[in-house]
Scaffold this motif. Structure first.
Motif, PDB file in Angstrom:
ATOM      1  N   GLY A   5       0.841  -1.188   0.000  1.00 31.70           N
ATOM      2  CA  GLY A   5       0.000   0.000   0.000  1.00 31.70           C
ATOM      3  C   GLY A   5       0.879   1.240   0.000  1.00 31.70           C
ATOM      4  O   GLY A   5       2.099   1.152  -0.154  1.00 31.70           O
ATOM      5  N   ALA A   6       0.239   2.376   0.178  1.00 28.36           N
ATOM      6  CA  ALA A   6       0.955   3.651   0.196  1.00 28.36           C
ATOM      7  C   ALA A   6       0.200   4.608   1.115  1.00 28.36           C
ATOM      8  O   ALA A   6      -0.979   4.401   1.401  1.00 28.36           O
ATOM      9  CB  ALA A   6       1.045   4.236  -1.209  1.00 28.36           C
ATOM     10  N   TYR A   7       0.899   5.618   1.586  1.00 27.05           N
ATOM     11  CA  TYR A   7       0.246   6.676   2.351  1.00 27.05           C
ATOM     12  C   TYR A   7       0.875   8.001   1.963  1.00 27.05           C
ATOM     13  O   TYR A   7       1.997   8.053   1.457  1.00 27.05           O
ATOM     14  CB  TYR A   7       0.329   6.424   3.870  1.00 27.05           C
ATOM     15  CG  TYR A   7       1.694   6.568   4.486  1.00 27.05           C
ATOM     16  CD1 TYR A   7       2.093   7.773   5.070  1.00 27.05           C
ATOM     17  CD2 TYR A   7       2.582   5.506   4.514  1.00 27.05           C
ATOM     18  CE1 TYR A   7       3.350   7.905   5.653  1.00 27.05           C
ATOM     19  CE2 TYR A   7       3.838   5.626   5.089  1.00 27.05           C
ATOM     20  CZ  TYR A   7       4.212   6.833   5.656  1.00 27.05           C
ATOM     21  OH  TYR A   7       5.456   6.961   6.230  1.00 27.05           O
ATOM     22  N   GLY A   8       0.143   9.061   2.183  1.00 30.21           N
ATOM     23  CA  GLY A   8       0.643  10.385   1.869  1.00 30.21           C
ATOM     24  C   GLY A   8       0.947  11.162   3.136  1.00 30.21           C
ATOM     25  O   GLY A   8       0.350  10.911   4.182  1.00 30.21           O
ATOM     26  N   TYR A   9       1.879  12.073   3.031  1.00 29.94           N
ATOM     27  CA  TYR A   9       2.149  12.970   4.158  1.00 29.94           C
ATOM     28  C   TYR A   9       2.741  14.266   3.636  1.00 29.94           C
ATOM     29  O   TYR A   9       3.226  14.328   2.503  1.00 29.94           O
ATOM     30  CB  TYR A   9       3.060  12.313   5.203  1.00 29.94           C
ATOM     31  CG  TYR A   9       4.533  12.304   4.885  1.00 29.94           C
ATOM     32  CD1 TYR A   9       5.412  13.203   5.490  1.00 29.94           C
ATOM     33  CD2 TYR A   9       5.074  11.388   3.983  1.00 29.94           C
ATOM     34  CE1 TYR A   9       6.765  13.194   5.204  1.00 29.94           C
ATOM     35  CE2 TYR A   9       6.423  11.366   3.694  1.00 29.94           C
ATOM     36  CZ  TYR A   9       7.268  12.269   4.306  1.00 29.94           C
ATOM     37  OH  TYR A   9       8.614  12.266   4.016  1.00 29.94           O
ATOM     38  N   ASP A  10       2.676  15.301   4.452  1.00 30.81           N
ATOM     39  CA  ASP A  10       3.224  16.601   4.092  1.00 30.81           C
ATOM     40  C   ASP A  10       4.603  16.749   4.718  1.00 30.81           C
ATOM     41  O   ASP A  10       4.738  16.687   5.936  1.00 30.81           O
ATOM     42  CB  ASP A  10       2.314  17.729   4.593  1.00 30.81           C
ATOM     43  CG  ASP A  10       0.962  17.718   3.893  1.00 30.81           C
ATOM     44  OD1 ASP A  10       0.925  17.403   2.686  1.00 30.81           O
ATOM     45  OD2 ASP A  10      -0.051  18.011   4.549  1.00 30.81           O
ATOM     46  N   LYS A  11       5.606  16.938   3.867  1.00 30.88           N
ATOM     47  CA  LYS A  11       6.977  17.121   4.350  1.00 30.88           C
ATOM     48  C   LYS A  11       7.278  18.617   4.380  1.00 30.88           C
ATOM     49  O   LYS A  11       7.106  19.316   3.401  1.00 30.88           O
ATOM     50  CB  LYS A  11       7.977  16.414   3.433  1.00 30.88           C
ATOM     51  CG  LYS A  11       9.413  16.578   3.918  1.00 30.88           C
ATOM     52  CD  LYS A  11      10.318  15.552   3.295  1.00 30.88           C
ATOM     53  CE  LYS A  11      11.741  15.664   3.815  1.00 30.88           C
ATOM     54  NZ  LYS A  11      11.922  15.082   5.128  1.00 30.88           N
ATOM     55  N   LEU A  12       7.710  19.069   5.552  1.00 33.57           N
ATOM     56  CA  LEU A  12       8.108  20.469   5.698  1.00 33.57           C
ATOM     57  C   LEU A  12       9.539  20.607   5.197  1.00 33.57           C
ATOM     58  O   LEU A  12      10.447  19.946   5.697  1.00 33.57           O
ATOM     59  CB  LEU A  12       8.009  20.887   7.172  1.00 33.57           C
ATOM     60  CG  LEU A  12       8.305  22.356   7.464  1.00 33.57           C
ATOM     61  CD1 LEU A  12       7.289  23.263   6.771  1.00 33.57           C
ATOM     62  CD2 LEU A  12       8.287  22.592   8.965  1.00 33.57           C
TER      63      LEU A  12
END
Length: 137
Positions: free
Chosen positions: A71-78
């Motif tokens: 699977g995959a997941y998304g995230y916000d990288k600062l």
């Protein structure tokens, strides 16, 4: 997503004494949130091999790495300049066979085994939590 928007992650797991799945989580270096080992693609390495390398560097574990993403997941990288970039992490299962007492990023991170549901509950990213809850080796 543009170039450089995909990372590869390892989901390090084992069976506990009761046969239930346990997941190894690590803390981020900056905020201390609980995540799984992940990183950028590595030249001349398949995605699952890059994930295995990150698992070693960030968590000090080796084992049998699945070649197919679960699977995959998304995230916000600062980013350093303050901008936020949305990234996708393709996740590969890692059946942990060895846990080193020392590893490259040991001074910078904490690692800990959690029951599967507990790992999902503390995961720093909601989409990662969903992936952890649904994981079946």
């Amino acid at each position: 997503m543009g170039k450089g928007a995909v990372q590869y992650g390892a989901l390090p797991w084992r069976r506990g004494p009761d046969g239930a799945v346990e997941v190894l989580m690590i803390t981020t270096r900056t905020t201390g949130r609980w995540i799984i080992p992940k990183g950028w693609p590595i030249a001349d390495r398949a995605p699952h091999e890059a994930a295995a390398q990150e698992a070693w560097e960030e968590a000090g574990v080796r084992g049998e790495m699945g070649a197919e993403a679960i699977g995959a997941y998304g995230y916000d990288k600062l980013k350093k300049d303050g901008a936020v970039k949305r990234l996708r992490v393709d996740v590969f299962p890692l059946a942990v066979a060895q846990e080193a007492p020392d590893w490259p990023e040991a001074p910078e991170r904490e690692r800990r085994w959690f029951a599967q549901e507990e790992a999902a509950a503390i995961a720093g990213e909601p989409e990662l939590a969903t992936l952890l809850r649904g994981f079946t080796p």
